[in-house]
Design a protein around this motif. Structure first.
Motif, short mmCIF file in Angstrom:
data_model
loop_
_atom_site.label_atom_id
_atom_site.label_comp_id
_atom_site.label_asym_id
_atom_site.label_seq_id
_atom_site.Cartn_x
_atom_site.Cartn_y
_atom_site.Cartn_z
N ALA A 1 101.15 -7.89 -82.35
CA ALA A 1 99.73 -8.22 -82.34
C ALA A 1 99.51 -9.71 -82.56
CB ALA A 1 99.00 -7.42 -83.42
N ARG A 2 100.36 -10.33 -83.35
CA ARG A 2 100.17 -11.75 -83.69
C ARG A 2 100.82 -12.71 -82.71
NH1 ARG A 2 99.03 -16.05 -84.34
NH2 ARG A 2 98.53 -17.25 -86.22
N LEU A 3 102.00 -12.36 -82.21
CA LEU A 3 102.75 -13.29 -81.38
C LEU A 3 103.08 -12.77 -79.98
CD1 LEU A 3 105.40 -15.03 -83.70
CD2 LEU A 3 103.55 -16.12 -82.42
N GLY A 4 102.83 -11.49 -79.73
CA GLY A 4 103.28 -10.90 -78.47
C GLY A 4 102.76 -11.61 -77.24
N ARG A 5 101.46 -11.86 -77.18
CA ARG A 5 100.88 -12.51 -76.00
C ARG A 5 101.42 -13.92 -75.83
NH1 ARG A 5 95.38 -14.91 -74.99
NH2 ARG A 5 95.01 -14.75 -72.74
N HIS A 6 101.50 -14.66 -76.92
CA HIS A 6 102.05 -16.01 -76.85
C HIS A 6 103.48 -16.01 -76.32
CE1 HIS A 6 103.67 -19.89 -78.06
NE2 HIS A 6 104.56 -19.25 -78.79
N LEU A 7 104.31 -15.12 -76.84
CA LEU A 7 105.71 -15.10 -76.42
C LEU A 7 105.85 -14.68 -74.97
CD1 LEU A 7 107.32 -13.65 -79.67
CD2 LEU A 7 107.56 -15.98 -78.79
N ARG A 8 104.98 -13.81 -74.49
CA ARG A 8 105.01 -13.47 -73.06
C ARG A 8 104.67 -14.70 -72.22
NH1 ARG A 8 102.59 -8.77 -75.11
NH2 ARG A 8 100.49 -9.47 -74.54
N HIS A 9 103.67 -15.46 -72.64
CA HIS A 9 103.28 -16.66 -71.90
C HIS A 9 104.37 -17.72 -71.96
CE1 HIS A 9 98.83 -16.33 -70.85
NE2 HIS A 9 99.15 -15.14 -71.33
N SER A 10 104.96 -17.92 -73.14
CA SER A 10 106.00 -18.94 -73.25
C SER A 10 107.24 -18.54 -72.46
CB SER A 10 106.35 -19.21 -74.72
OG SER A 10 106.89 -18.07 -75.33
N GLY A 11 107.55 -17.24 -72.42
CA GLY A 11 108.68 -16.78 -71.63
C GLY A 11 108.44 -16.99 -70.14
N PHE A 12 107.23 -16.70 -69.69
CA PHE A 12 106.90 -16.91 -68.28
C PHE A 12 106.94 -18.40 -67.94
CE2 PHE A 12 103.51 -17.58 -65.03
CZ PHE A 12 104.17 -16.99 -63.96
N ALA A 13 106.39 -19.23 -68.83
CA ALA A 13 106.40 -20.66 -68.60
C ALA A 13 107.83 -21.21 -68.59
CB ALA A 13 105.57 -21.37 -69.66
N ALA A 14 108.70 -20.66 -69.45
CA ALA A 14 110.10 -21.10 -69.45
C ALA A 14 110.77 -20.78 -68.12
CB ALA A 14 110.86 -20.43 -70.59
N LEU A 15 110.40 -19.64 -67.53
CA LEU A 15 110.94 -19.28 -66.23
C LEU A 15 110.46 -20.26 -65.16
CD1 LEU A 15 112.54 -17.11 -64.62
CD2 LEU A 15 110.38 -15.90 -64.30
N LEU A 16 109.16 -20.60 -65.19
CA LEU A 16 108.61 -21.52 -64.21
C LEU A 16 109.23 -22.91 -64.33
CD1 LEU A 16 104.78 -20.70 -64.27
CD2 LEU A 16 106.44 -20.08 -62.51
N THR A 17 109.47 -23.34 -65.55
CA THR A 17 109.91 -24.72 -65.76
C THR A 17 111.42 -24.88 -65.64
OG1 THR A 17 109.86 -24.34 -68.16
CG2 THR A 17 107.92 -25.36 -67.16
N ARG A 18 112.09 -23.88 -65.10
CA ARG A 18 113.50 -24.11 -64.76
C ARG A 18 113.63 -25.21 -63.71
NH1 ARG A 18 115.94 -17.92 -64.37
NH2 ARG A 18 115.83 -17.46 -66.62
N ARG A 19 112.55 -25.45 -62.98
CA ARG A 19 112.51 -26.56 -62.02
C ARG A 19 111.89 -27.77 -62.71
NH1 ARG A 19 108.94 -24.38 -57.38
NH2 ARG A 19 109.24 -26.53 -56.63
N PRO A 20 112.63 -28.87 -62.84
CA PRO A 20 112.06 -30.06 -63.49
C PRO A 20 110.78 -30.54 -62.83
CG PRO A 20 114.43 -30.31 -63.24
CD PRO A 20 114.05 -29.07 -62.48
N SER A 21 110.62 -30.29 -61.55
CA SER A 21 109.41 -30.74 -60.86
C SER A 21 108.15 -30.10 -61.43
CB SER A 21 109.51 -30.44 -59.35
OG SER A 21 109.67 -29.05 -59.13
N VAL A 22 108.27 -28.88 -61.96
CA VAL A 22 107.12 -28.23 -62.58
C VAL A 22 106.71 -28.97 -63.85
CG1 VAL A 22 106.26 -26.10 -63.61
CG2 VAL A 22 107.72 -26.00 -61.58
#
Length: 375
Positions: free
Chosen positions: A306-327
Motif C-alpha cells: 500500500a505504501r510503496l507498491g505503486r512507486h516501485l512499479r513505476h521505478s521498475g518500468f522506468a528502469a526498463l525504459l532507461t536501459r537506453r542512455p538516449s532516454v
C-alpha cells in the motif's frame, strides 16, 4: 539451557533496523536490536538523506538526525550524452556521514526502550513458539535488516540479486567543489554514474558505481572511473559496497520472519538511494512485528504494498525504459525545459514518486529530432 525471550528481535542496527526497533517499541513490544558492530561505526554509502527519509523518522518521534549539517538546496544531473540540468531540489536534502546518522538512530531506538546488543547472528530457525537465533534467543517475530549480505535473507532461501540487478560502488571523501549535489552519469558501461554530495564542512562524499554484468570489477578499475568522471585528488576513506537494486526483490517476509532495507533489495535503481527505503520499510516491518507472529508476513506485505507498491512499479518500468542512455538524455533535456519534470524525476529517485502522463509526454517530446526552423 533456557532461551532468552523477546517479542521482536531485529537483526542489523542500521537505518532499517533502527526504524524497525523504534516502530516496534512505540507499539509496546519488547525489542532486542542486534548488530555485529559497535556504534558509532562507518558504513559505505553516499550519505545522502532525502527529505522523505526525515519525514518518516519524524513520524517515529525522532528529531535532530540532520543537526549540524546544512541543507543542500540544489541538484545537478549530468546525462550520459553530456547534457545537464541544475535546479533547486523540491525539498532540501542533507549529507550526514553514516557514522553519525546511524548512531543517532540507534540511540533514539534505545531511548524508546530497545536493548542494543553486539552480536553476530549466524543461525535462524523457526519453531512453533517463534524464531530461535543462535540457540540462545527466542523471538516471536524477527526483522532481518542486516544489509546486502543478509543472514536472515539466506535463511529464508533467497539468494543474492543476480547480475543486472546488483550494483557495486566505491565511496570516499574529498574536498567539496561547490555546494550542490552532483550526479554524473556516463554511457560507458551504462548504467553507471559518479556522485559528489557536499557535507558542509568543506568536504564531500564522492563515489562511483555501476551495475554488475558478470565481470568482476577491481578497486583499481572503480577508482579509475571515479577519477575520470570527478577529476581531483585521490579520496580518503575508500570503501566499496554492493547495492541490491529494487528491480529484483524477494517476498517481504515469510511467517514470523520479515525483511527490510537492503536485505529486501530496496535500493533505488536510478540514484542508488536507500536510506528512505530503509527507514520506511523498517518502520512498516516493526509495526507489523509488534502486532504478533500470527500473519505477520501478510500484514507487512499488505502495508508495504500500500505504501510503496505503486512507486516501485513505476521505478521498475522506468528502469526498463532507461536501459537506453538516449532516454536519460531526453529526460534531462525535458527537466531542463520544465521544472515539473525535474521535480518528478527527483521524487522518483529520492522518494516515493511516480511518473504521470504529462512527464512521460515531455520526455517523449524531448526524444524527437529537432525540426529545421525553415520547414
Amino acid at each position: 539451557m533456557s532461551l532468552e525471550r523477546v517479542d521482536v528481535a531485529v537483526v542489523g542496527a542500521g537505518p532499517a533496523g533502527a526504524a524497525a526497533a523504534l516502530a516496534a517499541c512505540r507499539a509496546g513490544a519488547s525489542v532486542l536490536l542486534l548488530d555485529k558492530a559497535d556504534f558509532p561505526r562507518d558504513k559505505p554509502c553516499g550519505d545522502g538523506i532525502a527529505a522523505d527519509a526525515v519525514d518518516v523518522l519524524t513520524r517515529l518521534g525522532v528529531s535532530g538526525v540532520t543537526d549540524g549539517y546544512p541543507a543542500v538546496e540544489r541538484l545537478r544531473l549530468v546525462a550520459p550524452g553530456g547534457g545537464e540540468v541544475a535546479r533547486p531540489l523540491p525539498r532540501p536534502a542533507y549529507t550526514v556521514p553514516r557514522k553519525v546518522f546511524d548512531e543517532r538512530l540507534v540511540r533514539a531506538a534505545v531511548a524508546q526502550g530497545a536493548e542494543l546488543r553486539r552480536h553476530a547472528v549466524r543461525s535462524i530457525r523457526p519453531d512453533r513458539d517463534g524464531v530461535i537465533l543462535d540457540d540462545r534467543i527466542r523471538a516471536r517475530v524477527v526483522v532481518g535488516a542486516d544489509g546486502a549480505g543478509s543472514v536472515v535473507r539466506r535463511a529464508l532461501g533467497h539468494p543474492v540479486n543476480p547480475d543486472g540487478h546488483l550494483a557495486i560502488a566505491i565511496r570516499g571523501y574529498a574536498p567539496a567543489v561547490g555546494t550542490e549535489q552532483l550526479i554524473r552519469t556516463t554511457s560507458a558501461r551504462w548504467p553507471a554514474y559518479a556522485w559528489s554530495f557536499p557535507i558542509g564542512d568543506g568536504s564531500a562524499n564522492v563515489g562511483y558505481g555501476e551495475t554488475l554484468r558478470g565481470t568482476p570489477l577491481t578497486k583499481a578499475y572503480l577508482l579509475d572511473r571515479l577519477a575520470e568522471l570527478l577529476p581531483g585528488g585521490p579520496p580518503t576513506g575508500l570503501r566499496a559496497h554492493h547495492l541490491p537494486l529494487s528491480t529484483h526483490r524477494p517476498p517481504p517476509g515469510r511467517g514470523p520472519v520479515l525483511l527490510a532495507g537492503d536485505a529486501l533489495s530496496l535500493i533505488n535503481p536510478f540514484t542508488g538511494e536507500g536510506i528512505f527505503y530503509a527507514v520506511l520499510s523498517g518502520s512498516l516491518a516493526g509495526a507489523a512485528a509488534a502486532a504478533g507472529p500470527q500473519r505477520a508476513a501478510e500484514r507487512y506485505a499488505a502495508a508495504f504494498g500500500a505504501r510503496l507498491g505503486r512507486h516501485l512499479r513505476h521505478s521498475g518500468f522506468a528502469a526498463l525504459l532507461t536501459r537506453r542512455p538516449s532516454v536519460v538524455d531526453a529526460a534531462v533535456r525535458a527537466a531542463r525545459r520544465d521544472g515539473a519534470v525535474f521535480h518528478r524525476m527527483v521524487d522518483l529517485g529520492l522518494g516515493d514518486g511516480v511518473f504521470d502522463l504529462r512527464t512521460i509526454g515531455r520526455i517523449g517530446a524531448a526524444m524527437l529530432p529537432k525540426r529545421d526552423a525553415a520547414s
